[in-house]
Design a protein around this motif. Sequence first.
Motif, mmCIF file in Angstrom:
data_model
loop_
_atom_site.group_PDB
_atom_site.id
_atom_site.type_symbol
_atom_site.label_atom_id
_atom_site.label_comp_id
_atom_site.label_asym_id
_atom_site.label_seq_id
_atom_site.Cartn_x
_atom_site.Cartn_y
_atom_site.Cartn_z
ATOM 1 N N PRO A 1 6.066 16.285 4.665
ATOM 2 C CA PRO A 1 5.142 15.822 5.726
ATOM 3 C C PRO A 1 4.121 14.774 5.056
ATOM 4 C CG PRO A 1 4.269 17.881 4.834
ATOM 5 C CD PRO A 1 5.619 17.530 4.300
ATOM 6 N N LEU A 2 3.818 13.774 5.877
ATOM 7 C CA LEU A 2 3.074 12.456 5.454
ATOM 8 C C LEU A 2 1.661 12.837 5.679
ATOM 9 C CD1 LEU A 2 5.305 9.577 6.356
ATOM 10 C CD2 LEU A 2 5.327 10.991 4.345
ATOM 11 N N LYS A 3 0.607 12.530 4.677
ATOM 12 C CA LYS A 3 -0.641 12.685 4.986
ATOM 13 C C LYS A 3 -1.066 11.398 5.644
ATOM 14 C CE LYS A 3 -1.414 15.688 0.897
ATOM 15 N NZ LYS A 3 -1.970 16.029 -0.318
ATOM 16 N N ILE A 4 -2.388 11.739 6.328
ATOM 17 C CA ILE A 4 -2.910 10.603 7.157
ATOM 18 C C ILE A 4 -3.765 9.803 6.320
ATOM 19 C CG2 ILE A 4 -4.562 9.855 9.084
ATOM 20 C CD1 ILE A 4 -3.299 12.275 10.648
ATOM 21 N N LYS A 5 -3.738 8.409 6.079
ATOM 22 C CA LYS A 5 -4.517 7.800 5.374
ATOM 23 C C LYS A 5 -5.824 7.194 6.310
ATOM 24 C CE LYS A 5 -4.942 3.723 2.516
ATOM 25 N NZ LYS A 5 -4.370 2.360 1.776
ATOM 26 N N GLU A 6 -5.370 6.941 7.413
ATOM 27 C CA GLU A 6 -6.317 6.215 8.476
ATOM 28 C C GLU A 6 -5.995 6.541 9.808
ATOM 29 O OE1 GLU A 6 -8.104 2.046 10.093
ATOM 30 O OE2 GLU A 6 -6.951 1.980 8.344
ATOM 31 N N GLN A 7 -6.779 6.841 10.876
ATOM 32 C CA GLN A 7 -6.324 7.264 12.190
ATOM 33 C C GLN A 7 -7.326 6.682 13.231
ATOM 34 O OE1 GLN A 7 -5.691 11.295 12.704
ATOM 35 N NE2 GLN A 7 -4.617 11.110 14.572
ATOM 36 N N PRO B 1 5.329 9.463 0.096
ATOM 37 C CA PRO B 1 5.554 9.745 -1.326
ATOM 38 C C PRO B 1 5.669 8.602 -2.217
ATOM 39 C CG PRO B 1 7.006 10.770 0.363
ATOM 40 C CD PRO B 1 6.340 9.604 0.973
ATOM 41 N N SER B 2 5.043 8.602 -3.242
ATOM 42 C CA SER B 2 5.187 7.819 -4.629
ATOM 43 C C SER B 2 6.507 7.974 -5.055
ATOM 44 C CB SER B 2 4.318 8.090 -5.526
ATOM 45 O OG SER B 2 4.340 9.560 -6.088
ATOM 46 N N THR B 3 7.095 8.909 -4.958
ATOM 47 C CA THR B 3 8.596 8.968 -5.576
ATOM 48 C C THR B 3 9.301 9.944 -4.894
ATOM 49 O OG1 THR B 3 10.104 9.437 -7.598
ATOM 50 C CG2 THR B 3 8.204 10.725 -7.276
ATOM 51 N N SER B 4 10.757 9.895 -4.661
ATOM 52 C CA SER B 4 11.356 10.893 -3.844
ATOM 53 C C SER B 4 12.970 10.714 -4.323
ATOM 54 C CB SER B 4 11.334 10.641 -2.565
ATOM 55 O OG SER B 4 12.188 11.598 -1.702
ATOM 56 N N THR B 5 13.686 11.455 -3.913
ATOM 57 C CA THR B 5 15.413 11.524 -4.362
ATOM 58 C C THR B 5 15.811 10.188 -3.578
ATOM 59 O OG1 THR B 5 15.445 14.010 -4.294
ATOM 60 C CG2 THR B 5 17.323 12.604 -4.021
ATOM 61 N N GLU B 6 16.566 9.636 -4.369
ATOM 62 C CA GLU B 6 17.211 8.433 -3.698
ATOM 63 C C GLU B 6 18.001 8.913 -2.455
ATOM 64 O OE1 GLU B 6 19.016 5.383 -6.044
ATOM 65 O OE2 GLU B 6 17.443 5.211 -7.525
ATOM 66 N N GLY B 7 18.037 7.807 -1.297
ATOM 67 C CA GLY B 7 18.863 8.085 -0.534
ATOM 68 C C GLY B 7 18.280 8.000 1.032
ATOM 69 N N ASP C 1 0.798 -1.059 0.011
ATOM 70 C CA ASP C 1 0.111 -0.069 -0.104
ATOM 71 C C ASP C 1 0.854 1.172 0.044
ATOM 72 O OD1 ASP C 1 -2.107 -1.637 -0.008
ATOM 73 O OD2 ASP C 1 -2.566 -1.384 2.109
ATOM 74 N N LYS C 2 2.090 0.989 0.088
ATOM 75 C CA LYS C 2 2.892 2.332 0.180
ATOM 76 C C LYS C 2 2.641 3.082 1.282
ATOM 77 C CE LYS C 2 4.098 2.210 -4.637
ATOM 78 N NZ LYS C 2 4.294 2.687 -6.020
#
Length: 725
Positions: free
Chosen positions: A667-673, A683-689, A52-53
């Motif tokens: 910041p990460l968005k909340i999917k369920e709380q 994030p679906s993509t980001s800078t490698e590291g 689900d990433k």
Amino acid sequence: MSLRQFINRKRYILPLLVLLYTITLVTLLIFIEQIKPIEPTEITQIDINKEDKTLIITGKNLPSNFSVLLTPNMQRKQDTVSSRFTLGRAFNIAGTNNHLWVANRPSELISYNIINPKNPVLTGVLSFEDDFKAWNITIQKDRALIAGGSSGLACIDISTPSTPVHKFTIDPNVTILDSIIKDGLAIIVTTRDGLMLLDIKDDTPKEIGKINLEGTLKSITQNGDRAYVLGAKNKKGLLYIIDIAQPRQAKRIATIELPHSAIQCKQIDDTLFISMGKNGLYIANINTLNLKINSYRIEEIAAFGLCATDHDIFISNGSHHIHHYRIDNNRLTHIKSFLTAGICRNIMLFNHHLVAFLGEKGFAIFDPSKKNTITAATNYLNKKHDHTQNILQNGKHIAVTSSFRLDLFTASKTDSMSQYDSITFARKIVATTMDKRYVYVALLNNEIHIINLPTKALKRTKKVIKWNSHLQNIVANMDKLYLGNKKNGIFVFNTENLNTPQQITPFISMPHDNYAIKDNKLYLATWPNGLKIYQINEQTTPSLIGELKYPATVEESSRTRDMVIKDGYALITSSNRGLLSVDVRDPKNPTIGDALDLSGFCSQIIIQGNYAYITTDRTKTTVVDVSNPLKMKILCELPTIIAVAFADNRIYQLNDVGIYINSPPQPLKIKEQRMDLIEFKLPSTSTEGYYDLQLATTQQLTKHSDLLHYSQQHGWTMTREPTLQ
């Protein structure tokens, strides 16, 4: 009153009593709920759902205002093998037989087994009596000599690391800073009494001689049959070369004057490397040394601790960096840099690993053989006795100021920068600001230099303005330059047409700490009164339209360091207090919105979107969510930062070495709380590291360094099991 009227009135008494009782009961329940102790938040697990990433945090009593941010890690885990807190101050370290021995302030000697460098294991502790302060360690076989400064010299049997034995202490009423051991003889450095020769073959040490040396002595380094002693006299450095081929007949064979006080030296083949702190690194050929050193000098780096192999040298810069150089014909080629979690001056190589002593943060072990490095500085800055102060940005232009220098860069969208000019000033820079056309630089001699920004400008310095007052603040707004003197007020200079003569004219005579200008209004932070708001009029003196007197708790705290106006709120950093928001939507009636205590001496504030980036003297930047200035919240911290700027959704982080370009905090968005589980979208993509995971509530900020890694091939993965509190 008739009987009928009385009965009708009586009919309403009971419902009214019931209503009153209900209101009282509800109010009481609300009050009890409020005074009930809040159940502490407990996190029991952090995990990634690859399918689900998402990032899943489970626990107890997870608050509704829980937030999670990802910040790029500036210390790559592939370099940092391990680290340990020593619950004191790790001042120096020596190693033998797969054990590190830590001189831990205030009065301990600690041993760690590092047969597995990834997991140093505490094996033994020796506590000294009589307030003995461990200063330096020298080890030969099963013996350790601990230089204790004014406490004397202690000898420890370390043959059994789990139970080190204190054999003896000598206190010759001199200050002892260092020592070496050869053939059962200790050569001891005393600050003002030369070298002491001490027979330590048994447990009853005997002084057998002295070597008189001038100046204040600091350290001694052994290389074969030679010892190098560093000292200082009359603000100059001294290097003594001692022949120790027969240590009981040790003698001085040369005295060499150094241009500055030296800290450490290392010999590699015929070359001597001498660190001189902020004055750089000196390199000399020992076969051509004469009475005065005159050799190749590297000013670009500060040099404190040194350690070396046959072809490589490692140099700590006295702050948060260790630089690795390859040696080729006395020339150094920069290979990589290590970023340390604390201030580092002393370093050593042991069992093919680099060990850094980090004071109150303990020690860290690095693997210098790894090809991967920390996020490299996009631009290393040529220091030359200078100290970086600030980084400014407008459009694609970035300006970096140091004590006496201005460096100009252009930024690209490919995470790169190009320097196109550098200007050195004769006097110290005291204030700077920037607009679309110019950089304005105020100097200590009351000159204001107006610097052209265009890369192909024929003349870099557009104009120099001379003023008769000391300047502390400078603000550019709408073709005007507002010059602040904290005691005498603010003055104005028109920059619309710099080709015609212009005069600096008085603007407002009011002592102040700082000020900001927005929408034809002047926001003036005064001390200790608070905040004054003036309407700016073109033809007349600004008129006072609103004033806020701070309450005593704010008034007595500290001075205003910086201020910005955002969406009808003044966001103010006060040096020892933190961040204050003031509602100025009605400028005639400003009111305090919120106050947030921040650790450290707060200075600059930069606004990017709904986040405020606040730099402190603790070499970190605190990120605060100011989307609701009435209820601000700490989100995360960025390490080892002097100042920040933003361009094309990238953060430019300035530290004492150079400029680092990174992704801003995500910041990460909340999917369920729920109370026991919160699921965040990654994030679906980001800078490698590598990324730090920072968890924030209103009361607490928890940082998990290097917990996550992103690659295009594997997506988001966890690097290890997190340590949960």
